[in-house]
Motif scaffolding. Sequence first.
Motif, PDB file in Angstrom:
ATOM      1  N   THR A   1      -8.644  -2.858   0.794  1.00 28.64           N
ATOM      2  CA  THR A   1      -7.964  -1.568   0.963  1.00 28.64           C
ATOM      3  C   THR A   1      -8.913  -0.396   0.715  1.00 28.64           C
ATOM      4  OG1 THR A   1      -7.198  -1.650  -1.344  1.00 28.64           O
ATOM      5  CG2 THR A   1      -5.714  -2.524   0.352  1.00 28.64           C
ATOM      6  N   VAL A   2      -9.993  -0.660  -0.034  1.00 33.90           N
ATOM      7  CA  VAL A   2     -10.999   0.393  -0.247  1.00 33.90           C
ATOM      8  C   VAL A   2     -11.655   0.770   1.082  1.00 33.90           C
ATOM      9  CG1 VAL A   2     -13.163   0.960  -1.402  1.00 33.90           C
ATOM     10  CG2 VAL A   2     -11.430  -0.377  -2.610  1.00 33.90           C
ATOM     11  N   LEU A   3     -11.926  -0.217   1.919  1.00 32.96           N
ATOM     12  CA  LEU A   3     -12.506   0.054   3.237  1.00 32.96           C
ATOM     13  C   LEU A   3     -11.540   0.845   4.104  1.00 32.96           C
ATOM     14  CD1 LEU A   3     -14.097  -3.464   3.966  1.00 32.96           C
ATOM     15  CD2 LEU A   3     -15.176  -1.441   2.948  1.00 32.96           C
ATOM     16  N   ILE A   4     -10.258   0.501   4.030  1.00 33.80           N
ATOM     17  CA  ILE A   4      -9.248   1.249   4.772  1.00 33.80           C
ATOM     18  C   ILE A   4      -9.206   2.703   4.294  1.00 33.80           C
ATOM     19  CG2 ILE A   4      -6.780   1.451   5.257  1.00 33.80           C
ATOM     20  CD1 ILE A   4      -6.557  -1.557   5.044  1.00 33.80           C
ATOM     21  N   ALA A   5      -9.308   2.882   2.968  1.00 34.85           N
ATOM     22  CA  ALA A   5      -9.273   4.228   2.396  1.00 34.85           C
ATOM     23  C   ALA A   5     -10.453   5.065   2.868  1.00 34.85           C
ATOM     24  CB  ALA A   5      -9.267   4.136   0.872  1.00 34.85           C
ATOM     25  N   LEU A   6     -11.641   4.469   2.932  1.00 36.23           N
ATOM     26  CA  LEU A   6     -12.827   5.202   3.402  1.00 36.23           C
ATOM     27  C   LEU A   6     -12.664   5.616   4.861  1.00 36.23           C
ATOM     28  CD1 LEU A   6     -15.674   3.084   1.748  1.00 36.23           C
ATOM     29  CD2 LEU A   6     -14.881   5.364   1.080  1.00 36.23           C
ATOM     30  N   CYS A   7     -12.122   4.719   5.673  1.00 41.11           N
ATOM     31  CA  CYS A   7     -11.865   5.052   7.084  1.00 41.11           C
ATOM     32  C   CYS A   7     -10.834   6.177   7.197  1.00 41.11           C
ATOM     33  CB  CYS A   7     -11.383   3.822   7.844  1.00 41.11           C
ATOM     34  SG  CYS A   7     -12.612   2.518   8.024  1.00 41.11           S
ATOM     35  N   ALA A   8      -9.794   6.105   6.363  1.00 41.32           N
ATOM     36  CA  ALA A   8      -8.747   7.127   6.385  1.00 41.32           C
ATOM     37  C   ALA A   8      -9.310   8.490   5.998  1.00 41.32           C
ATOM     38  CB  ALA A   8      -7.617   6.736   5.433  1.00 41.32           C
ATOM     39  N   ILE A   9     -10.173   8.518   4.993  1.00 39.11           N
ATOM     40  CA  ILE A   9     -10.795   9.777   4.570  1.00 39.11           C
ATOM     41  C   ILE A   9     -11.598  10.383   5.721  1.00 39.11           C
ATOM     42  CG2 ILE A   9     -12.598  10.761   3.095  1.00 39.11           C
ATOM     43  CD1 ILE A   9     -11.678   8.871   0.898  1.00 39.11           C
ATOM     44  N   SER A  10     -12.382   9.556   6.405  1.00 40.34           N
ATOM     45  CA  SER A  10     -13.208  10.040   7.520  1.00 40.34           C
ATOM     46  C   SER A  10     -12.348  10.614   8.630  1.00 40.34           C
ATOM     47  CB  SER A  10     -14.071   8.892   8.058  1.00 40.34           C
ATOM     48  OG  SER A  10     -14.902   8.365   7.054  1.00 40.34           O
TER      49      SER A  10
ATOM     50  N   MET B   1     -10.185  14.322  -1.553  1.00 37.27           N
ATOM     51  CA  MET B   1     -10.328  13.134  -0.711  1.00 37.27           C
ATOM     52  C   MET B   1      -9.979  11.869  -1.500  1.00 37.27           C
ATOM     53  SD  MET B   1     -11.068  14.108   2.321  1.00 37.27           S
ATOM     54  CE  MET B   1     -10.037  15.576   2.006  1.00 37.27           C
ATOM     55  N   GLY B   2     -10.171  11.928  -2.815  1.00 33.17           N
ATOM     56  CA  GLY B   2      -9.760  10.810  -3.657  1.00 33.17           C
ATOM     57  C   GLY B   2      -8.245  10.637  -3.637  1.00 33.17           C
ATOM     58  N   ILE B   3      -7.508  11.741  -3.600  1.00 31.11           N
ATOM     59  CA  ILE B   3      -6.051  11.668  -3.495  1.00 31.11           C
ATOM     60  C   ILE B   3      -5.652  11.041  -2.166  1.00 31.11           C
ATOM     61  CG2 ILE B   3      -3.907  12.987  -3.411  1.00 31.11           C
ATOM     62  CD1 ILE B   3      -5.074  12.940  -6.149  1.00 31.11           C
ATOM     63  N   VAL B   4      -6.346  11.419  -1.092  1.00 30.94           N
ATOM     64  CA  VAL B   4      -6.082  10.808   0.218  1.00 30.94           C
ATOM     65  C   VAL B   4      -6.302   9.302   0.137  1.00 30.94           C
ATOM     66  CG1 VAL B   4      -6.858  10.667   2.629  1.00 30.94           C
ATOM     67  CG2 VAL B   4      -6.628  12.902   1.526  1.00 30.94           C
ATOM     68  N   ALA B   5      -7.389   8.889  -0.500  1.00 29.66           N
ATOM     69  CA  ALA B   5      -7.696   7.463  -0.626  1.00 29.66           C
ATOM     70  C   ALA B   5      -6.628   6.731  -1.424  1.00 29.66           C
ATOM     71  CB  ALA B   5      -9.063   7.284  -1.286  1.00 29.66           C
ATOM     72  N   LEU B   6      -6.019   7.423  -2.378  1.00 34.03           N
ATOM     73  CA  LEU B   6      -5.019   6.788  -3.248  1.00 34.03           C
ATOM     74  C   LEU B   6      -3.825   6.266  -2.448  1.00 34.03           C
ATOM     75  CD1 LEU B   6      -4.846   6.335  -6.328  1.00 34.03           C
ATOM     76  CD2 LEU B   6      -3.419   8.381  -6.466  1.00 34.03           C
ATOM     77  N   PHE B   7      -3.548   6.870  -1.308  1.00 34.54           N
ATOM     78  CA  PHE B   7      -2.437   6.419  -0.462  1.00 34.54           C
ATOM     79  C   PHE B   7      -2.718   5.054   0.173  1.00 34.54           C
ATOM     80  CE2 PHE B   7      -1.370  10.924  -0.572  1.00 34.54           C
ATOM     81  CZ  PHE B   7       0.019  10.909  -0.572  1.00 34.54           C
ATOM     82  N   PHE B   8      -3.984   4.644   0.203  1.00 33.30           N
ATOM     83  CA  PHE B   8      -4.359   3.433   0.944  1.00 33.30           C
ATOM     84  C   PHE B   8      -4.899   2.312   0.068  1.00 33.30           C
ATOM     85  CE2 PHE B   8      -4.590   7.030   3.802  1.00 33.30           C
ATOM     86  CZ  PHE B   8      -4.000   6.549   4.966  1.00 33.30           C
TER      87      PHE B   8
ATOM     88  N   ILE C   1       0.859  -1.184   0.000  1.00 28.77           N
ATOM     89  CA  ILE C   1       0.000   0.000   0.000  1.00 28.77           C
ATOM     90  C   ILE C   1       0.897   1.237   0.000  1.00 28.77           C
ATOM     91  CG2 ILE C   1      -1.769   1.274   1.260  1.00 28.77           C
ATOM     92  CD1 ILE C   1      -2.667  -1.378   2.447  1.00 28.77           C
ATOM     93  N   PRO C   2       0.643   2.227  -0.856  1.00 30.84           N
ATOM     94  CA  PRO C   2       1.538   3.383  -0.973  1.00 30.84           C
ATOM     95  C   PRO C   2       1.872   4.080   0.343  1.00 30.84           C
ATOM     96  CG  PRO C   2      -0.028   3.390  -2.773  1.00 30.84           C
ATOM     97  CD  PRO C   2      -0.423   2.253  -1.873  1.00 30.84           C
ATOM     98  N   ILE C   3       0.934   4.131   1.301  1.00 31.36           N
ATOM     99  CA  ILE C   3       1.182   4.833   2.558  1.00 31.36           C
ATOM    100  C   ILE C   3       2.368   4.233   3.305  1.00 31.36           C
ATOM    101  CG2 ILE C   3      -0.471   3.383   3.800  1.00 31.36           C
ATOM    102  CD1 ILE C   3       0.322   7.088   4.518  1.00 31.36           C
ATOM    103  N   ILE C   4       2.626   2.949   3.122  1.00 32.54           N
ATOM    104  CA  ILE C   4       3.747   2.290   3.809  1.00 32.54           C
ATOM    105  C   ILE C   4       5.078   2.849   3.325  1.00 32.54           C
ATOM    106  CG2 ILE C   4       4.919   0.076   4.175  1.00 32.54           C
ATOM    107  CD1 ILE C   4       2.215  -1.285   3.952  1.00 32.54           C
ATOM    108  N   LEU C   5       5.157   3.169   2.035  1.00 32.22           N
ATOM    109  CA  LEU C   5       6.377   3.715   1.456  1.00 32.22           C
ATOM    110  C   LEU C   5       6.397   5.240   1.456  1.00 32.22           C
ATOM    111  CD1 LEU C   5       6.660   1.364  -1.656  1.00 32.22           C
ATOM    112  CD2 LEU C   5       7.733   1.084   0.579  1.00 32.22           C
TER     113      LEU C   5
END
Length: 298
Positions: free
Chosen positions: A239-248, A225-232, A160-164
């Motif tokens: 990972t889509v569920l993780i991205a939605l949580c991250a956006i919130s 917020m889509g850019i934020v989701a792209l990190f996850f 997942i991009p956020i790790i790097l």
Amino acid sequence: MTGTLKIILSIAAYIILAPLIGGLMSGFDRKITARMQGRQGPPVLQSFYDVIKLLKKETVVVNHVQVFYLLTFLVFVIFTGCLFFGGFDLLLVFFALTTANLFLILAATSSHSPYASMGASREMVQMLAYEPMVLLTAVGFYLSTGTFKVREIITNDGLIPIILLPGVFVGFVFILTIKLRKHPFDLATSHHAHQEMVKGITTEFSGEMFAIVEISHWYENVFLMGIVALFFINAKWWTVLIALCAISVIYFILILVDNTNSRLKWQRMFRNSWMTTIIIGALNVFILEVFIKGGIRI
């Protein structure tokens, strides 16, 4: 389903749903802000009521050029989101977003209002403050996934991009306070009712013209917020569920920062943004580049 059909459906979904989601985001923002301040606040749908009221009000236009610039601003904001959700090149996406902001600045300066001109000049300073971090974000995605294309980033089966890209992510969230016009960097316009510039860059917009600005910001906020989701997001469906949580979580943090910080001067904003970009974002990209060139498997 063919790739072309997926792209068309994604773009259509963004055009139709983005203003609805963006309006709801604005409504929740106002509701949460009111709760933080000990007030009941307006209903969540109040943003929609406000825009409908603006569309019904008399529109006073300073000149016809201003109308053209504002409509072009809206078109380019929508075009930016279509490029992103259609899965196209991330550099092209950010270029389109910058172009959209330039048309908003032109619309403000065309009125020759001192408040609007001051807001437009501050908007340009804000662009100079956050654009380097935006560029680093695109570079970071390329180094971590090997591509600038959004569709290839979200189908990447690696990490997942956020790790790097933890530093790039922190830097991007930092500049979101500028892009979303939150304190402490609410400089170009008046997100709250205590700005010395009245309404800054939007001072001379009224009726339908101001409604266009609000709708454009709804589109833009969904894209950001889509850019934020792209990190996850990667090829794994969860990972889509993780991205939605991250956006919130990120959106709530931005609202919290907005309500717990006073507005700073543009010099502090510029200095803090560049320091964050260089120390956190650029360092992250440099380390990632060293790992890749060193042949170390990530």
